[in-house]
Write an enzyme that holds these catalytic residues in place. Structure first.
Site, PDB file in Angstrom:
ATOM      1  N   HIS A 201     -19.422 126.730  -4.197  1.00  0.00           N
ATOM      2  CA  HIS A 201     -18.375 125.727  -4.415  1.00  0.00           C
ATOM      3  C   HIS A 201     -18.652 124.418  -3.700  1.00  0.00           C
ATOM      4  O   HIS A 201     -17.863 123.491  -3.776  1.00  0.00           O
ATOM      5  CB  HIS A 201     -17.029 126.272  -3.918  1.00  0.00           C
ATOM      6  CG  HIS A 201     -16.965 126.407  -2.429  1.00  0.00           C
ATOM      7  ND1 HIS A 201     -17.432 127.512  -1.769  1.00  0.00           N
ATOM      8  CD2 HIS A 201     -16.524 125.569  -1.473  1.00  0.00           C
ATOM      9  CE1 HIS A 201     -17.265 127.365  -0.478  1.00  0.00           C
ATOM     10  NE2 HIS A 201     -16.722 126.180  -0.263  1.00  0.00           N
TER      11      HIS A 201
HETATM   12  N1  UDP Z   1     -13.116 134.640  -0.225  1.00  0.00           N
HETATM   13  C1  UDP Z   1     -12.165 135.431  -0.856  1.00  0.00           C
HETATM   14  N2  UDP Z   1     -12.199 135.509  -2.216  1.00  0.00           N
HETATM   15  C2  UDP Z   1     -13.134 134.860  -2.982  1.00  0.00           C
HETATM   16  C3  UDP Z   1     -14.096 134.068  -2.317  1.00  0.00           C
HETATM   17  C4  UDP Z   1     -14.047 133.964  -0.941  1.00  0.00           C
HETATM   18  O1  UDP Z   1     -11.321 136.048  -0.206  1.00  0.00           O
HETATM   19  O2  UDP Z   1     -13.084 134.965  -4.220  1.00  0.00           O
HETATM   20  C5  UDP Z   1     -13.059 134.525   1.250  1.00  0.00           C
HETATM   21  C6  UDP Z   1     -14.358 134.821   1.955  1.00  0.00           C
HETATM   22  O3  UDP Z   1     -14.536 136.194   2.189  1.00  0.00           O
HETATM   23  C7  UDP Z   1     -14.182 134.021   3.245  1.00  0.00           C
HETATM   24  C8  UDP Z   1     -13.441 132.791   2.773  1.00  0.00           C
HETATM   25  O4  UDP Z   1     -12.792 133.167   1.569  1.00  0.00           O
HETATM   26  O5  UDP Z   1     -13.383 134.725   4.171  1.00  0.00           O
HETATM   27  C9  UDP Z   1     -14.420 131.686   2.557  1.00  0.00           C
HETATM   28  O6  UDP Z   1     -13.887 130.707   1.819  1.00  0.00           O
HETATM   29  P1  UDP Z   1     -14.756 129.585   1.074  1.00  0.00           P
HETATM   30  O7  UDP Z   1     -16.066 130.153   0.654  1.00  0.00           O
HETATM   31  O8  UDP Z   1     -13.866 129.026   0.027  1.00  0.00           O
HETATM   32  O9  UDP Z   1     -14.900 128.454   2.173  1.00  0.00           O
HETATM   33  P2  UDP Z   1     -15.968 128.047   3.274  1.00  0.00           P
HETATM   34  O10 UDP Z   1     -16.135 129.218   4.182  1.00  0.00           O
HETATM   35  O11 UDP Z   1     -17.232 127.647   2.586  1.00  0.00           O
HETATM   36  O12 UDP Z   1     -15.339 126.903   3.971  1.00  0.00           O
END
Ligand code: UDP
Length: 362
Positions: A201
């Site tokens: 994303h």
């Molecule tokens: N996550 C979730 N469902 C999904 C995708 C991600 O629960 O379909 C969780 C993942 O396990 C982690 C968090 O969301 O705990 C990460 O979010 P994201 O990848 O959107 O953000 P980033 O960490 O890159 O800021």
């Protein structure tokens, strides 16, 4: 009274153990949701599943450019601070909601507590980097997940009120593992070790049609089944670039809507390998004992990179693509977390609550 300012999925997951621990100790809390993530499966599901205090206020800032979101959020957060007059405001991670919270809060003379402080990529082109730097420099109390973050802060002259407490996402992971409530494997007939889990994303990947084509090209070459709970922003871009159908037609790619935390954990711990550009997911791969290929040139978790737990995939390099394809074929060796306590022991929230209690005589 403590105010939490959150706005998107990873922040809800970080908020969960901290707010629960403060609630257990009987402190008054207010949760302000900026509304940056608003879809039911990107927001509400986490409050329900993780038993988080419901937001007292949703500022409804929605989506837009970085400046639009940050600006709208600042205006609304300022009003919330005026209404609630908290003893401190807790900010999480590195999103535009974090940045807006930091700027609005500092001008109201309310102490700022930053959880997951000190992460640096060294790249200002990475849109979250400015959020990290500004928030850390405006914070009164900085809670770091690992030693690398403490070193990063020190290199910028921030040494006071910096605490290495471990990672709150590890707290959530451990607490949740006990209940193991996922149903997604059964629903889609997925087998342990039979698929690669993929999420992507980041703006670095989604804001270029060429990069999206490279990603689809990579998926055509891999012989593994891919399971991809897709971020709504990624879907919107694929539709805009007219690439969604091509992706959906690939026989071994299963695209799902974003899944809740329990399903995500089930997908993660049972995956053969994880392919992601997410900061949170790449770190959780280590908690889950599943190796990770990181689809973005960011060194977010230096210890996991050094240990080769996470390896990078550069879509502009044929050699890197070949390596990643080989890695996806390697046998999963059932390795469990072997690095010593990089992210603490799952008690980061307790340690944070202890320190807050002392600092603010809560
Ligand atoms: N996550 C979730 N469902 C999904 C995708 C991600 O629960 O379909 C969780 C993942 O396990 C982690 C968090 O969301 O705990 C990460 O979010 P994201 O990848 O959107 O953000 P980033 O960490 O890159 O800021």
């Amino acid at each position: 009274m403590i105010m939490h300012i959150v706005g998107n999925r990873p922040q809800f997951i970080k908020l969960a153990p901290v707010s629960k621990e403060l609630q257990r100790r009987g402190y008054r809390q207010v949760v302000i949701h900026t509304g940056q993530h608003y879809d039911e499966n990107m927001s509400e599901v986490f409050f329900e599943e993780l038993g988080i205090l419901k937001p007292d206020q949703n500022l409804g800032i929605g989506s837009g450019t970085h400046a639009q979101m940050t600006g709208r959020a600042m205006i609304e957060i300022e009003k919330a601070l005026e209404d609630h007059r908290p003893d401190c405001a807790i900010l999480y991670g590195d999103t535009d909601s974090t940045l807006a919270g930091a700027i609005a809060t500092v001008k109201m003379n309310v102490p700022i507590v930053h959880i997951e402080a000190g992460i640096r990529t060294g790249k200002l082109k990475n849109p979250e980097e400015a959020n990290r730097i500004v928030t850390d420099h405006l914070s009164d109390m900085l809670f770091c997940s690992d030693a690398a973050s403490v070193r990063n802060l020190r290199a910028e002259g921030i040494a006071d009120h910096v605490y290495q407490v471990g990672d709150v996402m590890y707290d959530t992971f451990l607490q949740y593992r006990k209940s193991e409530g996922g149903t997604v494997l059964k629903k889609h007939g997925l087998k342990q070790d039979g698929y690669a889990l993929m999420t992507w994303h980041r703006q670095e990947n989604t804001h270029s049609r060429e990069r999206m084509r490279q990603i689809i090209g990579f998926l055509k070459k891999t012989r593994r089944q891919i399971v991809c709970p897709m971020h709504p922003g990624t879907r919107a871009k694929l539709v805009e670039y007219d690439l969604m159908e091509e992706l959906e037609e690939l026989p071994d790619v299963l695209i799902l809507p974003p899944v809740g935390y329990a399903d995500m954990m089930e997908l993660m711990v049972n995956a053969h390998i994880i392919l992601t550009d997410s900061g949170g997911v790449s770190k959780e791969s280590y908690f889950a004992g599943v190796k990770c290929i990181l689809m973005v040139d960011l060194n977010l978790w230096p210890d996991l990179m050094k240990a080769n737990w996470i390896t990078k995939l550069d879509f502009d390099s044929e050699a890197s693509i070949r390596d990643a394809l080989l890695r996806m074929e390697e046998k999963r060796d059932g390795e469990t977390a072997v690095l010593p306590d990089i992210y603490g022991r799952g008690d980061a929230s307790e340690r944070i609550a202890d320190i807050l209690e002392r600092a603010y005589q809560l």
